[in-house]
Motif scaffolding. Structure first.
Motif, PDB file in Angstrom:
ATOM      1  N   UNK A  38       9.248  21.184  -2.970  1.00  0.00           N
ATOM      2  CA  UNK A  38       8.908  19.800  -3.311  1.00  0.00           C
ATOM      3  C   UNK A  38       9.038  18.943  -2.061  1.00  0.00           C
ATOM      4  N   UNK A  39       7.921  18.375  -1.633  1.00  0.00           N
ATOM      5  CA  UNK A  39       7.916  17.555  -0.422  1.00  0.00           C
ATOM      6  C   UNK A  39       8.574  16.203  -0.673  1.00  0.00           C
ATOM      7  N   UNK A  40       9.179  15.673   0.391  1.00  0.00           N
ATOM      8  CA  UNK A  40       9.837  14.364   0.370  1.00  0.00           C
ATOM      9  C   UNK A  40       8.969  13.410   1.203  1.00  0.00           C
ATOM     10  N   UNK A  41       8.010  12.744   0.604  1.00  0.00           N
ATOM     11  CA  UNK A  41       6.979  12.062   1.378  1.00  0.00           C
ATOM     12  C   UNK A  41       7.422  10.882   2.232  1.00  0.00           C
ATOM     13  N   UNK A  42       8.625  10.360   2.009  1.00  0.00           N
ATOM     14  CA  UNK A  42       9.076   9.258   2.867  1.00  0.00           C
ATOM     15  C   UNK A  42       9.885   9.756   4.061  1.00  0.00           C
ATOM     16  N   UNK A  43      10.089  11.066   4.151  1.00  0.00           N
ATOM     17  CA  UNK A  43      10.829  11.662   5.261  1.00  0.00           C
ATOM     18  C   UNK A  43       9.893  12.557   6.051  1.00  0.00           C
ATOM     19  N   UNK A  44       9.443  12.068   7.198  1.00  0.00           N
ATOM     20  CA  UNK A  44       8.493  12.859   7.964  1.00  0.00           C
ATOM     21  C   UNK A  44       8.521  12.556   9.444  1.00  0.00           C
ATOM     22  N   UNK A  59       0.808  -1.222   0.000  1.00  0.00           N
ATOM     23  CA  UNK A  59       0.000   0.000   0.000  1.00  0.00           C
ATOM     24  C   UNK A  59       0.843   1.276   0.000  1.00  0.00           C
ATOM     25  N   UNK A  60       2.152   1.162  -0.115  1.00  0.00           N
ATOM     26  CA  UNK A  60       2.991   2.342  -0.214  1.00  0.00           C
ATOM     27  C   UNK A  60       3.532   2.816   1.124  1.00  0.00           C
ATOM     28  N   UNK A  61       4.189   3.989   1.109  1.00  0.00           N
ATOM     29  CA  UNK A  61       4.876   4.451   2.316  1.00  0.00           C
ATOM     30  C   UNK A  61       3.975   4.692   3.511  1.00  0.00           C
ATOM     31  N   UNK A  62       2.721   5.066   3.287  1.00  0.00           N
ATOM     32  CA  UNK A  62       1.838   5.293   4.440  1.00  0.00           C
ATOM     33  C   UNK A  62       1.643   4.016   5.255  1.00  0.00           C
ATOM     34  N   UNK A  63       1.633   2.867   4.593  1.00  0.00           N
ATOM     35  CA  UNK A  63       1.514   1.602   5.325  1.00  0.00           C
ATOM     36  C   UNK A  63       2.736   1.386   6.203  1.00  0.00           C
ATOM     37  N   UNK A  64       3.921   1.727   5.678  1.00  0.00           N
ATOM     38  CA  UNK A  64       5.142   1.626   6.467  1.00  0.00           C
ATOM     39  C   UNK A  64       5.161   2.604   7.623  1.00  0.00           C
ATOM     40  N   UNK A  65       4.643   3.805   7.388  1.00  0.00           N
ATOM     41  CA  UNK A  65       4.548   4.803   8.463  1.00  0.00           C
ATOM     42  C   UNK A  65       3.639   4.274   9.569  1.00  0.00           C
ATOM     43  N   UNK A  66       2.503   3.685   9.188  1.00  0.00           N
ATOM     44  CA  UNK A  66       1.593   3.126  10.194  1.00  0.00           C
ATOM     45  C   UNK A  66       2.279   2.008  10.974  1.00  0.00           C
ATOM     46  N   UNK A  67       2.995   1.126  10.290  1.00  0.00           N
ATOM     47  CA  UNK A  67       3.728   0.064  10.988  1.00  0.00           C
ATOM     48  C   UNK A  67       4.701   0.673  11.995  1.00  0.00           C
ATOM     49  N   UNK A  68       5.400   1.732  11.570  1.00  0.00           N
ATOM     50  CA  UNK A  68       6.326   2.416  12.462  1.00  0.00           C
ATOM     51  C   UNK A  68       5.627   3.081  13.632  1.00  0.00           C
ATOM     52  N   UNK A  69       4.468   3.678  13.389  1.00  0.00           N
ATOM     53  CA  UNK A  69       3.696   4.315  14.474  1.00  0.00           C
ATOM     54  C   UNK A  69       3.306   3.288  15.534  1.00  0.00           C
ATOM     55  N   UNK A  70       2.804   2.156  15.089  1.00  0.00           N
ATOM     56  CA  UNK A  70       2.365   1.116  16.036  1.00  0.00           C
ATOM     57  C   UNK A  70       3.556   0.595  16.845  1.00  0.00           C
ATOM     58  N   UNK A  71       4.683   0.413  16.177  1.00  0.00           N
ATOM     59  CA  UNK A  71       5.881  -0.053  16.872  1.00  0.00           C
ATOM     60  C   UNK A  71       6.358   1.007  17.862  1.00  0.00           C
ATOM     61  N   UNK A  72       6.392   2.266  17.427  1.00  0.00           N
ATOM     62  CA  UNK A  72       6.852   3.369  18.289  1.00  0.00           C
ATOM     63  C   UNK A  72       5.968   3.512  19.516  1.00  0.00           C
ATOM     64  N   UNK A  83      -7.513   4.008   9.429  1.00  0.00           N
ATOM     65  CA  UNK A  83      -8.827   4.150   8.797  1.00  0.00           C
ATOM     66  C   UNK A  83      -8.687   4.690   7.377  1.00  0.00           C
ATOM     67  N   UNK A  84      -7.793   5.655   7.182  1.00  0.00           N
ATOM     68  CA  UNK A  84      -7.588   6.225   5.845  1.00  0.00           C
ATOM     69  C   UNK A  84      -7.064   5.169   4.873  1.00  0.00           C
ATOM     70  N   UNK A  87       0.713  10.159   0.352  1.00  0.00           N
ATOM     71  CA  UNK A  87       1.133  10.734   1.626  1.00  0.00           C
ATOM     72  C   UNK A  87       0.560  12.138   1.804  1.00  0.00           C
ATOM     73  N   UNK A  88       0.723  12.992   0.811  1.00  0.00           N
ATOM     74  CA  UNK A  88       0.290  14.381   0.940  1.00  0.00           C
ATOM     75  C   UNK A  88      -1.231  14.480   1.088  1.00  0.00           C
ATOM     76  N   UNK A  89      -1.960  13.591   0.432  1.00  0.00           N
ATOM     77  CA  UNK A  89      -3.418  13.594   0.573  1.00  0.00           C
ATOM     78  C   UNK A  89      -3.807  13.413   2.038  1.00  0.00           C
ATOM     79  N   UNK A  90      -3.104  12.528   2.735  1.00  0.00           N
ATOM     80  CA  UNK A  90      -3.428  12.291   4.144  1.00  0.00           C
ATOM     81  C   UNK A  90      -2.873  13.399   5.048  1.00  0.00           C
ATOM     82  N   UNK A  91      -1.649  13.852   4.803  1.00  0.00           N
ATOM     83  CA  UNK A  91      -1.076  14.879   5.688  1.00  0.00           C
ATOM     84  C   UNK A  91      -1.858  16.181   5.611  1.00  0.00           C
ATOM     85  N   UNK A  92      -2.369  16.519   4.440  1.00  0.00           N
ATOM     86  CA  UNK A  92      -3.126  17.764   4.322  1.00  0.00           C
ATOM     87  C   UNK A  92      -4.419  17.733   5.123  1.00  0.00           C
ATOM     88  N   UNK A  93      -4.946  16.573   5.374  1.00  0.00           N
ATOM     89  CA  UNK A  93      -6.137  16.451   6.235  1.00  0.00           C
ATOM     90  C   UNK A  93      -5.828  16.850   7.676  1.00  0.00           C
TER      91      UNK A  93
END
Length: 196
Positions: free
Chosen positions: A133-139, A73-86, A151-152, A160-166
């Motif tokens: 220019x945003x770097x969506x894998x660095x946040x 599902x792309x980098x957002x899935x990895x970010x979520x995995x990292x959030x849960x681990x963190x 949920x998203x 990434x930007x679609x979700x961060x702008x929310x």
């Protein structure tokens, strides 16, 4: 702010012919080893987001967390995995970096923290040709947004930007785009050798 880190290596590396880009050799050292050395002093703990057999990364001594959603599902899935681990590590934020980007700033986390406000995600960005220019894998990602991100992703959000702008997403502008140069192709790997 207690900050943990997640190295994103969950992609399929199609432009490189498949496999794990992080395990590619760059100047006698793997890309992933270069990334972990640069990242470790900046965070309190770090994990690796990768899919498939985690044993192939045993030599790095990192917890390996897979995407919590199916189908790459792309980098957002990895970010979520990292959030849960963190969250399990007691961290309130996680910073993501890409496993194929060996030159990212050594003050990345510190600089991203300067842009933090409330529960807004903060992305690294560079100014090129007069535009940002945003770097969506660095946040910098507040762990408090993990349920919302899950949920998203369930609703099909992948950009990434679609979700961060929310969430009133912010940016911190870094000076050089070379700092975020990533290795996607064999030609990129050759260029990275020159950049060393």
């Amino acid at each position: 702010m207690k900050v943990a880190g997640v190295i994103l290596a969950g992609g399929q590396a199609r432009r490189m012919g498949g496999g794990d880009k992080g395990l590619l050799d760059l100047g006698g050292v793997s890309l992933l080893a270069r990334v972990t050395r640069r990242f470790a002093p900046q965070v309190e703990a770090m994990c690796l987001n990768a899919n498939g057999d985690a044993a192939r990364f045993d030599a790095f001594g990192l917890d390996v967390v897979a995407d919590p959603v199916e189908g790459f599902a792309g980098p957002l899935a990895g970010v979520l995995a990292g959030m849960r681990w963190a969250e399990a590590q007691g961290a309130d934020h996680v910073v993501s970096v890409a496993a194929d980007t060996p030159f990212f700033p050594s003050d990345l986390v510190e600089r991203l923290q300067t842009g933090a406000a409330g529960t807004s995600p903060v992305l690294a960005a560079v100014r090129e040709a007069g535009r940002v220019r945003r770097q969506p894998t660095f946040g910098l990602w507040p762990v408090a947004l993990a349920d919302d991100l899950e949920a998203a992703l369930g609703d099909g959000v992948r950009k990434v930007v679609q979700w961060t702008e929310r969430h009133d997403g912010r940016e911190v502008v870094f000076g050089s785009s070379d700092a975020f140069f990533n290795v996607n192709t064999p030609e990129d790997l050759a260029r990275a050798e020159l950049m060393l």
